[in-house]
Write a protein that holds these residues in place. Structure first.
Motif, short mmCIF file in Angstrom:
data_model
loop_
_atom_site.label_atom_id
_atom_site.label_comp_id
_atom_site.label_asym_id
_atom_site.label_seq_id
_atom_site.Cartn_x
_atom_site.Cartn_y
_atom_site.Cartn_z
N GLU A 84 0.83 -1.21 0.00
CA GLU A 84 0.00 0.00 0.00
C GLU A 84 0.86 1.25 0.00
O GLU A 84 0.60 2.19 -0.77
CB GLU A 84 -0.94 0.01 1.21
CG GLU A 84 -1.83 1.23 1.24
CD GLU A 84 -2.71 1.32 2.47
OE1 GLU A 84 -3.41 2.33 2.63
OE2 GLU A 84 -2.69 0.37 3.28
N LEU A 85 1.86 1.30 0.86
CA LEU A 85 2.69 2.50 0.96
C LEU A 85 3.45 2.76 -0.34
O LEU A 85 3.71 3.92 -0.69
CB LEU A 85 3.67 2.36 2.13
CG LEU A 85 3.04 2.32 3.53
CD1 LEU A 85 4.10 2.09 4.59
CD2 LEU A 85 2.28 3.62 3.81
N LYS A 86 3.78 1.69 -1.06
CA LYS A 86 4.50 1.85 -2.31
C LYS A 86 3.71 2.68 -3.33
O LYS A 86 4.28 3.37 -4.18
CB LYS A 86 4.82 0.47 -2.89
CG LYS A 86 6.22 0.38 -3.50
CD LYS A 86 6.41 -0.94 -4.22
CE LYS A 86 6.74 -2.04 -3.26
NZ LYS A 86 7.17 -3.27 -3.98
N THR A 87 2.38 2.62 -3.23
CA THR A 87 1.54 3.34 -4.19
C THR A 87 1.59 4.85 -3.98
O THR A 87 1.15 5.61 -4.85
CB THR A 87 0.07 2.87 -4.09
OG1 THR A 87 -0.44 3.19 -2.78
CG2 THR A 87 -0.03 1.38 -4.32
N TYR A 88 2.10 5.30 -2.83
CA TYR A 88 2.15 6.73 -2.53
C TYR A 88 3.47 7.38 -2.97
O TYR A 88 3.62 8.59 -2.86
CB TYR A 88 1.95 6.97 -1.03
CG TYR A 88 0.57 6.61 -0.54
CD1 TYR A 88 -0.50 7.49 -0.67
CD2 TYR A 88 0.32 5.36 0.03
CE1 TYR A 88 -1.76 7.15 -0.23
CE2 TYR A 88 -0.94 5.02 0.48
CZ TYR A 88 -1.98 5.90 0.34
OH TYR A 88 -3.24 5.56 0.77
N ILE A 89 4.41 6.59 -3.43
CA ILE A 89 5.72 7.13 -3.82
C ILE A 89 5.58 7.91 -5.12
O ILE A 89 5.05 7.42 -6.11
CB ILE A 89 6.76 6.01 -3.98
CG1 ILE A 89 6.92 5.22 -2.67
CG2 ILE A 89 8.11 6.59 -4.41
CD1 ILE A 89 7.86 4.04 -2.78
N ARG A 90 6.08 9.14 -5.13
CA ARG A 90 6.09 9.99 -6.30
C ARG A 90 7.48 10.58 -6.50
O ARG A 90 8.18 10.85 -5.53
CB ARG A 90 5.05 11.12 -6.16
CG ARG A 90 3.62 10.66 -6.10
CD ARG A 90 3.16 10.04 -7.43
NE ARG A 90 1.75 9.68 -7.39
CZ ARG A 90 1.27 8.53 -6.93
NH1 ARG A 90 2.11 7.61 -6.47
NH2 ARG A 90 -0.01 8.28 -6.93
N PRO A 91 7.89 10.79 -7.76
CA PRO A 91 7.18 10.50 -9.01
C PRO A 91 7.27 9.02 -9.38
O PRO A 91 8.04 8.27 -8.77
CB PRO A 91 7.92 11.36 -10.03
CG PRO A 91 9.32 11.41 -9.51
CD PRO A 91 9.21 11.43 -8.01
N LYS A 92 6.51 8.62 -10.38
CA LYS A 92 6.61 7.28 -10.91
C LYS A 92 7.80 7.20 -11.85
O LYS A 92 8.10 8.16 -12.58
CB LYS A 92 5.33 6.90 -11.67
CG LYS A 92 4.08 6.88 -10.80
CD LYS A 92 4.11 5.70 -9.84
CE LYS A 92 2.80 5.60 -9.06
NZ LYS A 92 2.83 4.49 -8.07
N PRO A 93 8.53 6.09 -11.89
CA PRO A 93 9.66 5.97 -12.82
C PRO A 93 9.18 5.84 -14.26
O PRO A 93 7.99 5.64 -14.52
CB PRO A 93 10.36 4.69 -12.35
CG PRO A 93 9.26 3.88 -11.74
CD PRO A 93 8.34 4.86 -11.09
N ASN A 94 10.08 5.94 -15.20
CA ASN A 94 9.74 5.72 -16.60
C ASN A 94 9.20 4.31 -16.80
O ASN A 94 9.71 3.35 -16.22
CB ASN A 94 10.96 5.94 -17.49
CG ASN A 94 11.39 7.39 -17.55
OD1 ASN A 94 12.39 7.79 -16.96
ND2 ASN A 94 10.62 8.21 -18.26
N SER A 95 8.16 4.21 -17.61
CA SER A 95 7.57 2.90 -17.87
C SER A 95 8.53 2.01 -18.64
O SER A 95 9.39 2.50 -19.38
CB SER A 95 6.26 3.06 -18.65
OG SER A 95 6.49 3.70 -19.88
#
Length: 753
Positions: free
Chosen positions: A54-65
């Motif tokens: 769950e906590l991982k979903t709050y990390i910003r920014p998202k890396p390059n796809s």
């Protein structure tokens, strides 16, 4: 071979990775994502893993796809950046700039995750962030120390007093979402306030809002527990504490934005509501099924919303605007206004369609539809449709046997149930009475032409958003041949065909009876992991009349109705679909179809237009339409001049499909189908349903692409027949080797199910 593929993929990943990092600015590193580690041995591993995810979903920014480790969009960004040309400009739309490690704010991310932990009962939580770097890349690592979780010890609601609001809130306590022993959760508290407000809206508290509820939390009670107190905020206005009832109701059937006056002096009372319609565009009784609130009723949000839904679904109206007016300061009452903006009453629509089928037919269709949305000022929808179509095959086995159709279909739909007795309902859905009449002509070139007359009268109504009922009091169909060519008559008499259905197609057919269909569908709710669709239908034809007249064709007692031999049967059809969402981009779809018709009395076989068929783009995709069955019958025996449509009284079919989003609007699918049809009574050798029906299944498998543009889905499926239900008369096996030579390409609109 496999080693070469693995080696190729390894090289592709390596070189793509290199090509996307060599362009980085000096001193910068490419951000490759973040990870979270829960460092607390008192938390079970399963709970710790759930917290980390769950906590991982709050990390910003998202890396390059990336795909298989290849950052294709980043590579496109570098390769098309600042380059001219149409191709570079087009590809640059799909590129994305690099996400750098320097863009990651460790402290802000830590604060957000720490706040989230505190909101879900870990009041003493701390989160720290750091980066782990290589030469050209770096990732973020956050370490969370949640500490003990706090649970609910006691819950207190306002006391039931002379205060109406306190009493109403106390009355909702049994259904509370806040349970003793549960972990503290801020989201649950917010949902509890919404739940209470929803209940209060059913009891007349029109001006109350969730924000006027306060849930005090005392975490000082010890033992990692909290006490909760639900109460009304002191600043809540008096208006929000009152129970409101309805005074007057006004309906404006011909409202436009130019109208600035309420024109109450022109209001005409009808039963419990008033109509403001100077131009007399609608009959007053039209709204008796839509205005569900009554004078002196306590305001109810559900009743109000159901009324709005009914106005919208009534038919003649494009927009519905609603207003409540607080009219009596010393007595809490509301006047209700419904402003209805109508569609254009009459419309004409022309449709031109092109199509191709897996039976190698190419066709076109034209539909000309005229609609009157308020035909008799009672919300009646009158539709008249003229149609014509052609299906032509060039160079195939049925070349020259072109199919032409034309006809007219009329429908009149009333937004109410027309019955000898009064029927009332208060849900959000308008019941309808539907009368349909139609005529069509089918011309199969070189074979025959048929005239078909149809009519029905019945009801359609929904009991809730998932359940639909369709009851036709009477359905009538009369089919009669207009012309039969000698080629078709010779085919009927050809002993090598051994297909009594050929004659049955051109026999006069007369069905008359009721039908009932029930549908359950929750597949539109995308949030569900599992969803289902079910439809069942029961049809009858001339059952009572056949019983009264003693019809028995096997005993030579053929009976007629209106000068025509009538059909007598009972028919049941079911279809069940199950969808399982494996992930946000992957879905498993399955379907089972089972149907059976039992002819008796005046019939030995179902009328042709009521029989079952199988095969084609929405059925068994490895076989051409209507070319399977019944049973083990070979559809193309030696000496046959054309392939007739195969039909039967019983049908079994099963389909399974794995759907995967590939990119953009493109979806891929892997599928397998199995099924067959049979006769209920012995008409053809090998065509009758029996205990060995499972061994007579046709089987196929294949793959396809779907181009889903939301408003239109274009589908291509390549089906490979694997098992046919018969052994070819010219030798061979039931099993078929999968090859592109035997494959069937299906091009269709929409999903198969």
């Amino acid at each position: 071979m496999i080693k070469r593929i693995i080696y190729f993929l390894f090289l592709a990943v390596f070189f793509t990775a290199c090509s996307t990092t060599k362009y980085l600015p000096p001193g910068q590193k490419l951000y490759t994502g973040g990870d979270v580690k829960v460092d607390d041995k008192s938390i079970p591993k399963k709970d710790a893993k759930a917290l980390e995810d769950e906590l991982k979903t709050y990390i910003r920014p998202k890396p390059n796809s990336s795909l298989l480790g290849m950052r294709i969009k980043l590579w496109l960004y570098y390769k098309t950046k600042s380059r001219k040309g149409f191709i570079n400009k087009f590809l640059s739309k799909y590129g994305e700039p690099p996400v750098l490690a320097s863009q990651v704010d460790l402290q802000k991310n830590s604060d957000i995750m720490q706040n989230r932990l505190q909101n879900i009962s870990y009041f003493q939580a701390t989160v720290k962030g750091d980066t782990i770097g290589k030469e050209k890349t770096a990732k973020a690592l956050f370490t969370a120390s949640p500490g003990p979780s706090y649970t609910i010890r006691n819950l207190t609601f306002p006391n039931a007093t002379d205060n109406n609001l306190d009493t109403a809130i106390k009355g909702t306590m049994k259904q509370t979402l806040l349970k003793k022993g549960d972990k503290y959760n801020l989201d649950v508290i917010k949902n509890e306030r919404i739940r209470i407000d929803t209940r209060l809206k059913e009891e007349g508290f029109f001006y109350f809002a969730p924000e006027q509820l306060l849930v005090k939390v005392d975490s000082t009670v010890g033992n990692h527990q909290v006490d909760m107190i639900v109460r009304i905020k002191p600043e809540t206005p008096e208006q929000a504490r009152e129970i409101y009832t309805v005074r007057n109701i006004y309906v404006y059937p011909n409202y436009s934005l130019r109208d600035t006056s309420l024109k109450l002096d022109q209001a005409k009372p009808y039963r419990w509501y008033n109509i403001v319609d100077p131009r007399n565009t609608a009959r007053p009784y039209l709204f008796a099924n839509t205005v569900l609130l009554h004078p002196n009723d306590v305001y109810s949000r559900t009743t109000h919303n159901n009324s709005l839904n009914r106005f919208i679904n009534l038919g003649p109206y494009r927009y519905v605007k609603n207003r409540f007016e607080d009219v009596t300061p010393d007595s809490p009452k509301l006047d209700v206004y419904y402003f209805l903006t109508p569609y254009k009453k009459k419309s004409l629509q022309l449709e031109l369609l092109g199509r191709t089928t897996s039976a190698n037919y190419t066709g076109s269709q034209i539909n000309l539809s005229w609609k009157n949305r308020n035909a008799f000022k009672g919300g009646e929808l009158l539709t008249v449709t003229l149609f014509g179509s052609t299906d032509v095959q060039v160079g195939g086995q049925n070349s020259g046997y072109n199919v032409y159709q034309y006809g007219i279909q009329t429908s009149l739909s009333w937004p109410r149930l027309i019955t000898p007795w009064r029927v009332s309902s208060s849900n959000a859905y308008i019941p309808r009475t539907v009368l349909q009449l139609g005529y069509s002509s089918v011309v199969r070139q070189k074979l025959y032409s048929l005239n078909s007359f149809t009519g029905s009268f019945g009801y359609q109504f929904k009991t809730d958003e998932h359940r639909m009922h369709e009851l036709n009091i009477i359905e009538a169909t009369f089919v009669k041949p207009r012309n039969v060519d000698s080629l078709y008559r010779d085919s009927i008499n050809n002993p090598k065909n051994n297909n009594p259905a050929l004659k049955h197609v051109i026999d006069p057919q007369f069905t008359l009876g009721p039908s009932y269909a029930y549908t359950y569908d929750n597949t539109t709710e995308d949030y569900r992991t599992n969803s289902i669709y079910f439809r069942g239908k029961l049809s009858l034809s001339n059952n009572l009349y056949g019983l009264i007249t003693g019809a028995d064709t096997l005993a030579g007692k053929d009976k007629k109705l209106f000068g025509t031999t009538f059909n007598q049967y009972i028919k049941a059809e079911t279809e069940f679909r199950f969808f399982h969402k494996i992930s946000s981009s992957t879905k498993l779809a399955t379907r089972i179809i089972a149907g059976a018709g039992m002819p008796y009395g005046n019939s030995t076989i179902l009328p042709y237009n009521q029989q079952f068929f199988i095969g084609g783009p929405n059925s068994l995709r490895g076989f051409r339409p209507r070319t399977i069955g019944p049973g083990t019958v070979d559809p193309n025996p030696q000496g046959n001049t054309f392939i007739a449509d195969q039909s039967g009284d019983i049908k079994l079919e099963a389909n399974v499909e794995l759907r995967q989003k590939l990119f953009s609007i493109v979806y891929g699918a892997l599928f397998a189908d199995a099924g067959n049809i049979w006769n209920a009574k012995p008409h053809q050798a090998g065509g009758t349903f029996g205990p060995n029906f499972l061994s007579q299944m046709a089987v196929d498998a294949g793959f396809g692409l779907r181009f889903d543009a939301t408003i239109l889905v274009l589908r291509t499926d390549l089906g490979f027949p694997l098992m046919r239900p018969y052994t070819p008369v010219n030798g061979g096996s039931r099993s078929i080797s999968p090859s592109f030579k035997n494959a069937i390409l299906n091009i269709a609109i929409g999903y198969p199910f």
